[in-house]
Every structure is written in structure tokens, then in C-alpha cells.
Design a protein around this motif. Structure first.
Motif, PDB file in Angstrom:
ATOM      1  N   ALA A 186       1.096  -1.386   0.101  1.00 10.16           N
ATOM      2  CA  ALA A 186      -0.533   0.025   0.024  1.00 10.16           C
ATOM      3  C   ALA A 186       0.776   1.517   0.268  1.00 10.16           C
ATOM      4  CB  ALA A 186      -0.662   0.117   1.386  1.00 10.16           C
ATOM      5  N   ALA A 187       0.547   2.547  -0.514  1.00 14.24           N
ATOM      6  CA  ALA A 187       0.859   3.377  -0.790  1.00 14.24           C
ATOM      7  C   ALA A 187      -0.124   4.290  -0.391  1.00 14.24           C
ATOM      8  CB  ALA A 187       1.755   4.225  -1.340  1.00 14.24           C
ATOM      9  N   LEU A 188       0.239   5.797   0.105  1.00 16.55           N
ATOM     10  CA  LEU A 188      -0.414   7.310   0.927  1.00 16.55           C
ATOM     11  C   LEU A 188      -0.358   7.873  -0.340  1.00 16.55           C
ATOM     12  CD1 LEU A 188       0.226   7.465   4.537  1.00 16.55           C
ATOM     13  CD2 LEU A 188      -1.860   6.045   3.654  1.00 16.55           C
ATOM     14  N   VAL A 189      -0.005   8.102  -1.467  1.00 13.38           N
ATOM     15  CA  VAL A 189      -0.217   8.926  -1.650  1.00 13.38           C
ATOM     16  C   VAL A 189       0.085   9.038  -3.360  1.00 13.38           C
ATOM     17  CG1 VAL A 189       1.070  11.519  -2.817  1.00 13.38           C
ATOM     18  CG2 VAL A 189       1.727  10.347  -0.296  1.00 13.38           C
ATOM     19  N   ASP A 190       1.445   8.005  -3.389  1.00 15.50           N
ATOM     20  CA  ASP A 190       1.418   7.666  -4.949  1.00 15.50           C
ATOM     21  C   ASP A 190       2.479   6.338  -5.303  1.00 15.50           C
ATOM     22  OD1 ASP A 190       4.874   7.725  -4.871  1.00 15.50           O
ATOM     23  OD2 ASP A 190       3.932  10.339  -4.873  1.00 15.50           O
ATOM     24  N   VAL A 191       1.728   6.209  -6.595  1.00 15.59           N
ATOM     25  CA  VAL A 191       2.514   4.883  -6.942  1.00 15.59           C
ATOM     26  C   VAL A 191       2.887   4.589  -8.465  1.00 15.59           C
ATOM     27  CG1 VAL A 191       2.407   1.959  -7.498  1.00 15.59           C
ATOM     28  CG2 VAL A 191       0.597   3.550  -5.627  1.00 15.59           C
ATOM     29  N   CYS A 192       4.150   4.699  -8.531  1.00  9.89           N
ATOM     30  CA  CYS A 192       4.754   4.523 -10.169  1.00  9.89           C
ATOM     31  C   CYS A 192       5.193   3.596 -10.970  1.00  9.89           C
ATOM     32  CB  CYS A 192       5.676   6.432  -9.555  1.00  9.89           C
ATOM     33  SG  CYS A 192       5.595   7.379  -8.993  1.00  9.89           S
ATOM     34  N   LEU A 193       5.467   3.201 -11.719  1.00  7.81           N
ATOM     35  CA  LEU A 193       6.236   2.904 -12.450  1.00  7.81           C
ATOM     36  C   LEU A 193       7.613   2.929 -12.905  1.00  7.81           C
ATOM     37  CD1 LEU A 193       6.500  -0.612 -13.353  1.00  7.81           C
ATOM     38  CD2 LEU A 193       4.768   0.414 -15.406  1.00  7.81           C
ATOM     39  N   VAL A 194       8.686   2.730 -12.403  1.00 13.26           N
ATOM     40  CA  VAL A 194       9.830   3.646 -12.832  1.00 13.26           C
ATOM     41  C   VAL A 194      10.477   2.425 -13.876  1.00 13.26           C
ATOM     42  CG1 VAL A 194       9.802   4.939 -11.330  1.00 13.26           C
ATOM     43  CG2 VAL A 194      11.516   3.184 -11.363  1.00 13.26           C
ATOM     44  N   ARG A 251      11.453   3.015  -4.312  1.00 17.20           N
ATOM     45  CA  ARG A 251      10.991   1.351  -5.026  1.00 17.20           C
ATOM     46  C   ARG A 251      10.979  -0.035  -3.855  1.00 17.20           C
ATOM     47  NH1 ARG A 251      16.439   4.396  -6.849  1.00 17.20           N
ATOM     48  NH2 ARG A 251      15.965   4.527  -9.099  1.00 17.20           N
ATOM     49  N   GLU A 252      10.138  -0.437  -4.147  1.00 19.57           N
ATOM     50  CA  GLU A 252       9.974  -1.477  -3.348  1.00 19.57           C
ATOM     51  C   GLU A 252       9.311  -2.553  -4.235  1.00 19.57           C
ATOM     52  OE1 GLU A 252       9.535  -1.495  -0.111  1.00 19.57           O
ATOM     53  OE2 GLU A 252       9.531   0.238   0.590  1.00 19.57           O
ATOM     54  N   ILE A 253       8.969  -3.172  -5.119  1.00 17.00           N
ATOM     55  CA  ILE A 253       8.630  -4.399  -6.209  1.00 17.00           C
ATOM     56  C   ILE A 253       8.870  -4.268  -7.713  1.00 17.00           C
ATOM     57  CG2 ILE A 253       6.476  -5.294  -6.432  1.00 17.00           C
ATOM     58  CD1 ILE A 253       4.555  -3.773  -4.364  1.00 17.00           C
ATOM     59  N   VAL A 254       9.719  -4.938  -7.404  1.00 15.14           N
ATOM     60  CA  VAL A 254      10.176  -5.235  -9.369  1.00 15.14           C
ATOM     61  C   VAL A 254       9.280  -6.288  -9.968  1.00 15.14           C
ATOM     62  CG1 VAL A 254      11.994  -5.870 -10.326  1.00 15.14           C
ATOM     63  CG2 VAL A 254      12.968  -4.958  -8.036  1.00 15.14           C
ATOM     64  N   LEU A 255       8.498  -5.398 -10.981  1.00 16.40           N
ATOM     65  CA  LEU A 255       8.062  -6.315 -12.421  1.00 16.40           C
ATOM     66  C   LEU A 255       8.528  -6.918 -13.074  1.00 16.40           C
ATOM     67  CD1 LEU A 255       4.702  -4.204 -12.265  1.00 16.40           C
ATOM     68  CD2 LEU A 255       5.210  -6.186 -10.996  1.00 16.40           C
ATOM     69  N   LEU A 296       7.683  -0.681  -9.076  1.00 16.18           N
ATOM     70  CA  LEU A 296       6.946   0.118  -8.286  1.00 16.18           C
ATOM     71  C   LEU A 296       7.523   0.782  -7.218  1.00 16.18           C
ATOM     72  CD1 LEU A 296       3.420  -2.123  -8.484  1.00 16.18           C
ATOM     73  CD2 LEU A 296       3.811  -0.802 -10.104  1.00 16.18           C
ATOM     74  N   THR A 297       7.726   2.138  -7.182  1.00 10.60           N
ATOM     75  CA  THR A 297       7.365   3.204  -5.948  1.00 10.60           C
ATOM     76  C   THR A 297       6.429   2.925  -5.341  1.00 10.60           C
ATOM     77  OG1 THR A 297       7.620   4.929  -7.128  1.00 10.60           O
ATOM     78  CG2 THR A 297       9.367   4.414  -7.699  1.00 10.60           C
ATOM     79  N   LEU A 298       6.687   3.157  -4.148  1.00  6.44           N
ATOM     80  CA  LEU A 298       5.450   2.890  -3.574  1.00  6.44           C
ATOM     81  C   LEU A 298       5.850   4.474  -2.319  1.00  6.44           C
ATOM     82  CD1 LEU A 298       4.703  -0.366  -2.378  1.00  6.44           C
ATOM     83  CD2 LEU A 298       3.653   1.613  -3.672  1.00  6.44           C
ATOM     84  N   ASP A 299       5.374   5.266  -2.623  1.00  6.43           N
ATOM     85  CA  ASP A 299       5.259   6.877  -1.942  1.00  6.43           C
ATOM     86  C   ASP A 299       6.760   7.518  -2.297  1.00  6.43           C
ATOM     87  OD1 ASP A 299       2.939   6.891  -0.912  1.00  6.43           O
ATOM     88  OD2 ASP A 299       2.851   6.056   0.925  1.00  6.43           O
ATOM     89  N   GLY A 300       7.240   7.423  -2.978  1.00  8.35           N
ATOM     90  CA  GLY A 300       8.938   7.715  -3.818  1.00  8.35           C
ATOM     91  C   GLY A 300      10.208   6.558  -3.341  1.00  8.35           C
ATOM     92  N   ALA A 343      15.053   5.112  -2.842  1.00  8.89           N
ATOM     93  CA  ALA A 343      14.401   6.283  -3.024  1.00  8.89           C
ATOM     94  C   ALA A 343      15.153   6.397  -4.850  1.00  8.89           C
ATOM     95  CB  ALA A 343      15.183   7.561  -2.054  1.00  8.89           C
ATOM     96  N   VAL A 344      13.644   7.498  -5.490  1.00  8.31           N
ATOM     97  CA  VAL A 344      13.763   8.290  -6.351  1.00  8.31           C
ATOM     98  C   VAL A 344      14.348   9.367  -6.732  1.00  8.31           C
ATOM     99  CG1 VAL A 344      12.242   8.437  -8.842  1.00  8.31           C
ATOM    100  CG2 VAL A 344      12.099   6.611  -7.394  1.00  8.31           C
ATOM    101  N   TRP A 345      14.998   9.935  -7.496  1.00 13.20           N
ATOM    102  CA  TRP A 345      15.341  10.930  -7.686  1.00 13.20           C
ATOM    103  C   TRP A 345      15.593  11.416  -8.913  1.00 13.20           C
ATOM    104  CZ3 TRP A 345      18.830   7.499  -5.828  1.00 13.20           C
ATOM    105  CH2 TRP A 345      20.021   6.776  -7.685  1.00 13.20           C
TER     106      TRP A 345
END
Length: 347
Positions: free
Chosen positions: A183-191, A297-301, A291-295, A200-202
Motif C-alpha cells: 500500500a501507499a498513501l500518496v503515489d504508486v509509480c512504475l519506473v 522503490r519496493e516491487i520489481v515487475l 514499482l515505487t510506493l510513496d517515492g 529512493a527515486v530522485w
């Protein structure tokens, strides 16, 4: 410590790593020192006891933030620092939040950025929460004075300010993959990428797609990309789905925006798609990527793997600090209706 003593209890979670990740080195922001956190914990303890709490429990960590905050503070035997869980990751925050839930803690103050608030909610999904902004990305938490934040938490824990009156349930983004859920509170991003790495994504140029629950124009971070084309306030239902310039160039750019993606840093971002989402509307995010969860990196797809992300309305119960303080003070100081005296000569 198996459980806290009986009585209204406030829990304080302080992440020693908050505000110190690699984004602080790649932007114009200064790291958040231990001294800042120690001072905030100390003031929150004072406020919580003043607000009506009879006990305060503080998360333990290897930096001994709680112990240092209590040094010289005359709080009697009403405050305890818990034994640290020893993982030195966000998992520690999740575990202590779960402890607070099991012990029936009345309100929690969480000091950190979006990642810390997310870990708190992972440990206790509908936690009655005062989120204090002491991190790198601070979209979800608020820049509040810890003294009054503590008072509000104490007022809620003691019943002087009922949670049904002074809290509102925040949104949360549920993420489901074949391997499990998160889960995330703000954003979920595919990077782009194939590993978690520094977490951390910068660099926003690697972002391909995002599902955002809070996209406020005054925010800084990845959610600011969505806010530039389709703003969504924290108290609005649903969220927004945004695709950036496609990886293979097959999708035409609809517009180009330049949001504040880090403190002291703007970037040109190409947008190919933006659409409002209702609650419980799933968006499929397809690998390869991370997948990044609230900025973070957490999950590799891997190629062929997918995840579903959906914004839901059942996240933390965020305490309105001003409303909680005002209600507690009205009940504590039983003055009658205010009267305005007329000046001499006035009718």
C-alpha cells in the motif's frame, strides 16, 4: 514490556532515517538532523501529557532518539521508550505501529515523511494519526508544531476530543501483485529498472506511469507531476492515473509540464495521458520495471508481470489538530458565551 499501563495512551513513532535519504544529496534540501527530531519528540511528549494522556510510549531505535529526548525532562513515570526491533528499516515502524494497535493506544504521532507515514499505516491501517512532516517528501504529513500536535493526540486519546468529531479518514492506494499486496498513501509509480537499489527515486525521467491519491499543486515530489495536469486534493474522493512519455515512443505527448519534483529542482515532463479515478477503480501496471510506493522503490515487475493499484477511502484516521485542541479547550475551560461590551456612547 508486554503492554502499557491502563489509561489514555499516546504513541510516538520517530524514524531515525527520515530526511536523510539520497534525495537530500541530489536536491537543494538539507538533511533533517537528529537534534530536530529529538526536540520534536520532547515537545510532543509535553503536549501529549498536557492534552490528557496518562502514558506516552516512544518507539526505540539505535540512535536512541527517545532516550535523548527524555533526558532532563520531568515526566515522572508516565513515559516509556520501547525496545527497538533492530531491523533499522521501515519494518521497525510497521512493527511498532502494530504494537500500538494491539495495546489499544488512543492516538499516534508519527515523525517523518511520506515513507514513514506509509509504514505507520501498514502496521495499523486506520490508525488515529497526527502525521508530522520531518522527512524528504512531505505530501501526506503536515508541518505542525510538535507541542500542539502532542496536545491534540493527548486530547483524542483521553476522550476530550472524540475521534468521531476531529478525525477524517485518509485515502490509501492498495497494490496487488501475484506475490502479495502492499500500500501507499500518496503515489504508486512504475519506473524503469530491474532492481530496488538505493530505493529512493530522485530522477523523474525514469517514471513511466503513476496512480496518485493526493495530487496537490503546492506539493513537491513525484505527485507534483500529476498535480500539474489533474489536481486531486487530499479530501477529494478518488485519485488520478497519469502516463508519461511512453517507453517505445508509440504514445504521443499531449502536453509538457515542469513541476517541482524535488526541493530546489524542477524538471520537464512529457504527459501522454491523464484521467481521474474513482474509488476502487483498478489500474493495471505492466512490467518490466519497478514499482515505487510513496517515492521509494519496493516491487520489481519482470516482463509479463503486472500489478493492480486502486485508490480506496479506508486509510489512516488523520487528526485535525486545530479542531482537537479547540474542542478540548472548550470542554476544559467552561466559559459562557463571549460578550462584547459597548464602549461609552455606543448604542
Amino acid at each position: 514490556m508486554s503492554q502499557p499501563a491502563a489509561g489514555p495512551t499516546v504513541g510516538i513513532i520517530a524514524n531515525p532515517l527520515a530526511g536523510k535519504d539520497v534525495r537530500r544529496l541530489t536536491s537543494g534540501a538539507s538533511p533533517v538532523s537528529d537534534g530536530v527530531k529529538i526536540g520534536a519528540i520532547r515537545r510532543a511528549v509535553v503536549g501529549a501529557l498536557e492534552g490528557g494522556a496518562s502514558r506516552v510510549l516512544i518507539s526505540g531505535d539505535r540512535a536512541r532518539l527517545g532516550e535523548r529526548a527524555l533526558a532532563g525532562l520531568d515526566s515522572g513515570h508516565a513515559v516509556d521508550v520501547l525496545e527497538p526491533h533492530g531491523r533499522h528499516t521501515g519494518r521497525d515502524t510497521q512493527l511498532v505501529a502494530a504494537q500500538f494497535c494491539a495495546w489499544g493506544v488512543g492516538a499516534v504521532i508519527s515523525l517523518g515523511g511520506d515513507g514513514t507515514q506509509r509504514d505507520t499505516a501498514k502496521g495499523w491501517r486506520d490508525v488515529p494519526l497526527v502525521p508530522l512532516a520531518i522527512g524528504t517528501n512531505n505530501v501526506f504529513p503536515f508541518p505542525l508544531e510538535a507541542t500542539v500536535a502532542g496536545f491534540a493526540a493527548g486530547a483524542v486519546a483521553s476522550g476530550a476530543a472524540g475521534p468521531e468529531v476531529v478525525t477524517s479518514q485518509a485515502k490509501i492506494i492498495d497494490v496487488t501483485t501475484a506475490a502479495g499486496s502492499d500500500a501507499a498513501l500518496v503515489d504508486v509509480c512504475l519506473v524503469g529498472g530491474a532492481f530496488v537499489g538505493a530505493r529512493a527515486v530522485w530522477d523523474p525521467s525514469g517514471v513511466h506511469e503513476m496512480v496518485v491519491a493526493i495530487a496537490e499543486p503546492a506539493s513537491v515530489g513525484l505527485s507534483a507531476i500529476a498535480a500539474a495536469v489533474c489536481p486531486v486534493e487530499r479530501d477529494e474522493p478518488g485519485g488520478v492515473h497519469v502516463r508519461l512519455g511512453s517507453r517505445d515512443g508509440s504514445q504521443a505527448t499531449q502536453c509538457s509540464v515542469r513541476p517541482a519534483v524535488q526541493p530546489g529542482s524542477y524538471a520537464d515532463i512529457a504527459i501522454s495521458h491523464a484521467q481521474r479515478l474513482g474509488f476502487d477503480a483498478p489500474v493495471t501496471l505492466a512490467g518490466p520495471g519497478v514499482l515505487t510506493l510513496d517515492g521509494e522503490r519496493e516491487i520489481v515487475l519482470h516482463s509479463g508481470e503486472t500489478a493492480e493499484a486502486a485508490v480506496r477511502p479506508d486509510g489512516p484516521r488523520v487528526i485535525d489538530v486545530g479542531a482537537a485542541v479547540a474542542l478540548a479547550q472548550r470542554r476544559r475551560y467552561a466559559f459562557g458565551p463571549a460578550r462584547t461590551e459597548r464602549r461609552t456612547g455606543e448604542r
